[in-house]
Every structure is written in C-alpha cells, then in structure tokens.
Write an enzyme that holds these catalytic residues in place. Structure first.
Site, mmCIF file in Angstrom:
data_model
loop_
_atom_site.group_PDB
_atom_site.id
_atom_site.type_symbol
_atom_site.label_atom_id
_atom_site.label_comp_id
_atom_site.label_asym_id
_atom_site.label_seq_id
_atom_site.Cartn_x
_atom_site.Cartn_y
_atom_site.Cartn_z
ATOM 1 N N GLU A 558 22.891 113.006 -21.421
ATOM 2 C CA GLU A 558 22.275 111.730 -21.804
ATOM 3 C C GLU A 558 20.917 111.609 -21.115
ATOM 4 O O GLU A 558 20.815 111.800 -19.895
ATOM 5 C CB GLU A 558 23.155 110.547 -21.418
ATOM 6 N N ASN A 613 19.253 106.519 -25.569
ATOM 7 C CA ASN A 613 19.500 105.086 -25.757
ATOM 8 C C ASN A 613 18.401 104.459 -26.611
ATOM 9 O O ASN A 613 17.219 104.787 -26.474
ATOM 10 C CB ASN A 613 19.543 104.377 -24.397
ATOM 11 N N GLU A 645 22.432 106.088 -28.909
ATOM 12 C CA GLU A 645 23.374 105.127 -28.343
ATOM 13 C C GLU A 645 22.793 103.719 -28.460
ATOM 14 O O GLU A 645 21.646 103.467 -28.068
ATOM 15 C CB GLU A 645 23.657 105.455 -26.868
ATOM 16 N N ASP A 675 27.552 102.074 -27.296
ATOM 17 C CA ASP A 675 27.479 102.087 -25.835
ATOM 18 C C ASP A 675 27.988 100.758 -25.280
ATOM 19 O O ASP A 675 27.904 99.722 -25.939
ATOM 20 C CB ASP A 675 26.037 102.333 -25.407
ATOM 21 N N GLU A 732 32.415 105.867 -18.964
ATOM 22 C CA GLU A 732 31.205 105.906 -18.156
ATOM 23 C C GLU A 732 31.518 105.510 -16.709
ATOM 24 O O GLU A 732 32.485 104.791 -16.438
ATOM 25 C CB GLU A 732 30.160 104.943 -18.717
#
Length: 776
Positions: A558, A613, A645, A675, A732
C-alpha cells in the site's frame, strides 16, 4: 365653346368678369386651405373648420355668380329678389357642407364621385335659384343640352379636385383642387348664361341705375371680408394651436406668472397641480408650493429648486422648478418650468436600496455592512461582531430546491432581525453567511447573551424533528477593541472563531481567543506550504506490505504519503491530508501520488499488487477515471495489479455520482477496495450497490480485539460477511502475534501492520519475491 366665349366677350363687362374670377380663385384657395385644416385638426374643432370651409366655398361660388350676373349687359338694371338671393347662397353653402363632411369618410372613387355630384348640384341649384331671383319680369328661354354637358364637366372637375385633395400633400393639396373648383364654377355659370335667352317685360327700369354698382361693391367687399377673416382665422388658429400644442407636448409643466400671479399654464402643469386651467389662472403662484415661492421663482436665480406641491395626496412627491424671464402679451413675465421628480426620486431610492441591501432578505449587504463596521470602529465605542453560518443549509437546498433555500434564508433573516436591537445591524454577506454588529455593549457578556438568544431562537423555530427544512447555526464572536482594533482584523478573528464553532460540533457559539488565532495562522501557513510541496519535491511515497495470514507471504504493498517539511520536519498525514482536502490541493497531490506509485510498482514482479488511497474529494471529480487510465498507460502497470482504496465516508455525499465513477474505473480492470470498513453509516447498503473487490477492517477494531469482546465480534462479523460475499478481508493495524493469531482465527485472509514491516521508501529485494517475511 366658341358660343360661350362670344357670349362672355359680347354680353359681359370683362373687368367685372375678371373680378368675379379673381374672387372665385381666392375663395377656392381659402376653401381647400380650411378643408386641409379641418382634416388635420383635433376632433373638437373639426366641425368648426368644415363649416368655415363650406361657407367660404358656397360664398365664393355665390359671389362669383352674382358678380358675373352684374357684369351681364342688359338694357335695364338687374334687380334681385332678396329671399331667393339669400336662398341661393344657402343652397351652395349647404351642398358644400354636406360634400365636405362626407369627403372625410371617402373609401374609393365611387364615393368621391358621389360627393362631387352633391357639390355640383349645389352650384347648379345656386345658379338657377339666383337666376330666378331676377325680379324685374325677365323672360328666360334655356337651351338645356349645353347646360347638361357643362354640369357633367363641372361634376368631373369637382370630383377630380376632391380626389386630388385626398391624395396630394403640401401646397399642391390646396392649389390643384382649387383650380378644379374654379373651372367647374366658371364652366357651369358661363355655359348656363350663354344658353339662356333673356328678354324684358313691358316695364323697363333705367338702364344705368346705381343699385347694381352698389350691389357689386357690397358683394365684393362682403366676400373678400369673409374670405379674409377665414384665412386670418386659419393662420391664427394654426399658430395658436401649434403654440398650445408645443407647450402641451413638453414633458414639463409650464406656468407663466407676472407679479406672482399665474397668467397661463399648460396641461402638464394643470395635471401636476391637480386642477384645471380655469382654476389655476389668476391665483398666486406661492400658494401652490410648500417652499416660499417668491425667492424660488425669481427669474434671475438661475439654479433649479426642489420642493413639494402643497396639499398633494402623493406622500413622497418631489418637484423641480426653474424660472426664466420672458415677454408675454406685451409685458414682463416669468415662465416657470415644473418637472415631476417623484418617479425618478423613487427609482433613485430603489437603486440606492438595492446597492446597499440584499434583494432576497432585505438585510444590508456586505458593502453596506463594511461601511457600518468602519463607522463603528471610528466611533471607538465597544461593540461585538458575530459571524453566523448555517448548518445543513446546503443539504436542505440540494434536497428541496433553491426556492426552499430562499425561504430558509428569509426565515433566518427574520430570526436574526428579531433578536437584535434597533441600533444593531444584521447583514447577509454571502450565500448562507450572516453577520451581526452589536453596537454599544457594556461588556462581552452582552455579546454572550445575544449569541445565546440567537441559538435559542434557532432551536425554537428550526426544529429538525418537526421541520425537515430546519437548519442550525454556528456563531463566531469577537468584541472591539479586545479582539481587534480594525475591521479587517475583527472580520478575520470572527471567521476564526466561527471555524472553531463548526469544528466543535456545530450549533454552538465560539468566542475568539489567542489560541484560536495561533492555530488559524498555523493552519494557513501549513496550507500555503502544502500548495508548493509537490513542485518543491517535498512529498514522497512509502510502501507498507500486505501479507497473507496463512503463510506470511507478501502479496502487495500500500502506497502511503509522507511530507518532509524543510522547517517542520515530517508532517503526519493525519494533519496535512485534511488541510489539503479542505484547501483543494488534494487534487494535485493525489494525481502526483497515483502517477508516482504506478511508476514505482511497474518495476515490481507481477504477483505484487499496488494499493493507492483515493480522497473523497477526488471521487467527486468526473475526470478521475481518465487520470487512472493515463497513469496506467504512462507507467505500463497492468490494470489488475492496481487497487484503489476508498473510505465509506467518500460515499456519503453525491453517492450516485461517486458510484458511477467507481464503475467506470472498474471497467478499466482496476480493483476497488473498501477501506476503514465499519466506521461509516451505510456499509451494507454500499456493499449491495457496488461490487467491491476487498474489504479492509479499520485498525481501531483490530487493536482492541484482545481486550474488547465487542470489537472481536465486529471483526468476526465482517470476516463472515466477506466470506459470504466471496470478498477477501484485510485486517489493518496488526502489531503483534496475538493480534495476528486472532485475525487469522476469525477468518481474515490478509493482514497489514507493523508486525509485518514498517512503511519504507523502497521495496527490499527479499521482500519483492513472494517469500515468507520476517516479522518486525
């Protein structure tokens, strides 16, 4: 024709015949001049001019006939019967009057011929009645054929004269038809005279009596006098009417005064004063106006004076007066021009009101409020400034329409206006932004009480439980001089306090303090530096591994954004990302991050995926799919290796638009992950409306699993939901073995956190290969 000519030469006194013809020409010209005036003048005077033209025409024809009769040479003096003579004149006048009256209604040549026939019959009737008026036993023998021909020609000439009068203009409209009338009169008379054989009775009068000569003089004098008077009347009437029309045509009222007495006035002045001319003439000019008229109406004053009409029913009437010296009817006078300024004054006031007030709410606008604020600062008296911002207004406006939004703004204006005193000032300075100036306060407690009163009224009248269009308000309050000594500082500090009130949960009042000022300045500084962070190379990307919980293999990374500030050092994303989203710089930052991450990931082995993101702000821009496509094309990264995300909060606003953009991105082959799942408001609805490729459980639930059974239950439920929907679930924030074991036991296929490695700027070689990672 030779017979007629011989009769004129041998049986008539030619000088007298010439006089008759001259009189006929003059009367004909005068006739059509008056007839033209009748056709041009107003309805009220049209009949008078038609009668005058008929009298002139009939009198001219009658005079021509009798003067020509007197010019006829006979052995005895002609004597005329007075009754028949007068009757002959009336016949001519009546016939021409009827013809002229009907001529105005002529619609074609047939009607013109008919009206010409009426006038011709008048001439013929006048002629033979005049011949019958011979009273000294004359014997007549008439040849009718030439007379009938002459009457026919005369009819055609008169009809042609009428037709030309209706078609021509200018001088020709008078001269050409007049010649037709002269020719018709002369032909009918002289042909009839030449066709009559006149004899004498047994008793003959003296041959050269003076009666005929005196009759001639009287006829000529009377005819010329009549024609002259009508001509003069025509000229004078035209002159006076034109002057009166000119005076009445002006838009200003005109009064002519002498010795402070009104001598005359036009229609506009009478209408302005509300009386007719008869009631106005002779009165004192000063009696009609409120301001002393003697000084105001002085002709040498030169400048205009504004006043009101005394006793006017118009409340705000305003009149401008100017005076000039003139000569009127042979004496010194003053002409006073009156101009009604009522409407212009109203328009000026309306323009001034629009320039200083909001047209929707009626409150003062920003420009007028700034003037009031500057005046309050100059007065040096303590006051409070309250910035008002409406909560939920945009949602109400979008849901119910702009009309409903306008109604809400009007209600808010009324509430604020009811809460303040008469000396206070309320203004609308923006779409849903209002500001209140509370003058002459004793202390800040007065401002607190006003703020509390405003909030209470909003709570009372804007109850969202009862009214779906209800809105709330947030208040930012500053006081003078403690919170600022100039208008700019006060407005700025009020906005700072308002921002704090909105951050504190809305529906509250926040008073300015120094801490707010420092935070606001720091935020503005951060916002300024962030605008240049991309071009200065201060932003960078770090990558955090995403591993499989079954075998701890790295399956992807990520991309996380970092900002190395030259003075502040490393600025945490939780601080600068909200600032970027609010300031709008997130668009440029997000584009740079996506392109850079794709370029970096293109060098990784194929199995590894890249997660980036996407801000909620980016998700509302229709060009996001094109940006993703360009980033993939420029970097060469396969679309199936890219994963975007988004958070649940990104779908709260403009949900349908955001989902449409996500669907377009998904058609590119890019995967979409949810997310921070579980922290939004409609998770299940979002999963039903869009087929996400992955669910990521927020780290707040993972970090609390070992000590909070509710958090563990939530993780278990989300993992079960992902299994039911055939979606991989990512946990996460896994930072230790206990958490890893728990998320694995609950069914989370993937995990991410410090346990598997901290975010790094580069991907190590041993981590690039799909091998087991070493736990940190």
């Amino acid at each position: 024709m030779s017979h007629v000519f011989a009769s004129i030469v041998s049986h008539h006194d030619l000088p007298v015949v010439a006089l008759a013809l001259l009189l006929c020409v003059v009367s004909a010209l005068s006739t059509f001049a008056q007839l033209q005036r009748a056709f041009e003048c107003v309805v009220q005077r049209r009949l008078l001019w038609l009668i005058s033209a008929a009298v002139t025409a009939g009198g001219g024809v009658w005079s021509t006939h009798f003067i020509s009769m007197i010019a006829y040479r006979t052995p005895v003096a002609l004597q005329f019967d007075q009754v028949l003579t007068a009757l002959s004149a009336m016949i001519a006048v009546a016939a021409f009057g009827i013809a002229f009256w009907l001529l105005r209604r002529a619609r074609g040549m047939v009607s013109v011929l008919l009206y010409g026939a009426i006038a011709t019959l008048g001439i013929v009737g006048m002629h033979f009645t005049g011949m019958a008026a011979l009273s000294n036993s004359m014997v007549h023998r008439v040849d009718h054929a030439p007379i009938l021909a002459a009457v026919t020609v005369g009819w055609l000439l008169l009809s042609g004269a009428f037709a030309l009068f209706l078609r021509l203009d200018g001088r020709r409209r008078v001269t050409v038809p007049a010649m037709g009338l002269v020719l018709a009169t002369g032909i009918i008379h002289f042909v009839a005279m030449a066709s009559a054989m006149i004899g004498h009775g047994p008793v003959a009068a003296p041959a050269a009596g003076g009666g005929a000569q005196w009759l001639l003089v009287w006829i000529v004098a009377a005819a010329l006098l009549l024609i002259g008077l009508t001509a003069v009347a025509s000229v004078v009437d035209r002159f006076l009417t034109d002057l009166r029309g000119l005076a009445d045509a002006t838009s200003e009222g005109l009064l002519i005064t002498s010795d402070d007495r009104i001598l005359d006035a036009n229609e506009q002045a009478c209408a302005l004063l509300g009386v007719d001319r008869a009631a106005l003439v002779g009165t004192a000019a000063a009696a009609w106006f409120e301001t002393p008229a003697r000084d105001m109406l002085h002709p040498h004053r030169g400048d205009a004076v504004r006043t009101r009409i005394r006793g006017s029913v118009v409340e705000d009437q305003l009149v401008e007066m100017t005076a000039r010296a003139i000569e009127y009817r042979g004496r010194a006078a003053t002409v006073v021009a009156l101009r009604d300024l009522t409407e212009s004054a109203r328009a000026q006031r309306a323009i001034e009101h629009l320039a200083s007030h909001d047209p929707l709410t009626g409150l003062v606008n920003r420009a007028a409020f700034d003037i009031g604020l500057h005046e309050a600062v100059r007065s040096a008296a303590p006051f409070a400034l309250i910035a008002v911002d409406l909560d939920r207004f945009k949602a109400v406006n979008d849901l119910f329409g702009h009309g409903a939004g306008d109604t809400i703004l009007i209600r808010v204006a009324r509430i604020l206006d009811d809460c303040v005193r008469a000396q206070d000032l309320v203004a609308r300075v923006g779409g849903d932004e209002f500001v209140v100036l509370q003058r002459d306060i004793a202390s800040s407690d007065d401002a607190r009480r006003l703020a509390a009163r405003i909030l209470a009224r909003f709570a009372e009248e804007m109850d969202s439980a009862r009214d779906p269009m209800a809105v709330g308000c947030s208040l930012g309050v500053v006081t003078y001089p403690s919170d600022g000594c100039d208008p700019e500082t006060l407005r700025h500090n009020a906005d700072v306090a308002l921002y704090r009130a909105k951050q504190s949960g809305r529906g509250t009042a926040s008073f300015f303090d120094e801490t707010m000022d420092r935070e606001a300045r720091d935020r503005r500084s951060l916002e300024h530096d962030l605008r240049h962070a991309v071009c200065r190379g201060e932003l960078r990307l770090v990558y955090q591994p995403l591993v499989s919980t079954d075998d701890d293999h790295v399956v992807g990374y990520e991309a996380l954004l970092r900002w190395d500030h030259p003075e502040r050092g490393q600025v945490p994303p939780s601080l600068f990302i909200p600032v970027a989203e609010e300031a709008g710089t997130i668009m440029a930052i997000g584009e740079w991050a996506l392109r850079q991450a794709c370029r970096d990931a293109a060098a990784w082995p194929d199995p590894l995926t890249l997660a980036v993101n996407v801000s909620p702000v980016q998700l509302r821009v229709a060009t996001l799919p094109m940006l993703v496509r360009d980033a993939l094309a420029d970097s060469g990264l396969a679309p199936e290796r890219l994963e975007l995300e988004i958070t649940e909060t990104a779908l709260l606003r403009d949900r349908e638009v955001s989902l449409a953009i996500l669907r377009e991105i998904r058609t590119l082959g890019v995967r979409i992950a949810m997310d921070d799942f579980g922290t939004g408001y409609s998770s299940l609805s979002n999963l039903r409306h869009f087929p996400f490729d992955k669910i990521k459980i927020d780290k707040s639930f993972v970090s609390a699993m070992h000590e909070d059974e509710a958090a563990r239950s939530i993780v278990r439920a989300i993992a079960g939901l992902g299994k039911g929907l055939n979606l991989p679930v990512v946990a996460e924030g896994v930072e230790n073995e206990v958490q890893r074991s728990m998320v694995q036991a609950e069914g989370c296929a993937l995990a991410q956190g410090y346990l598997f490695g901290r975010p790094a700027a580069t991907v190590l070689a041993q981590d690039v290969a799909p091998v087991r990672v070493r736990r940190a």
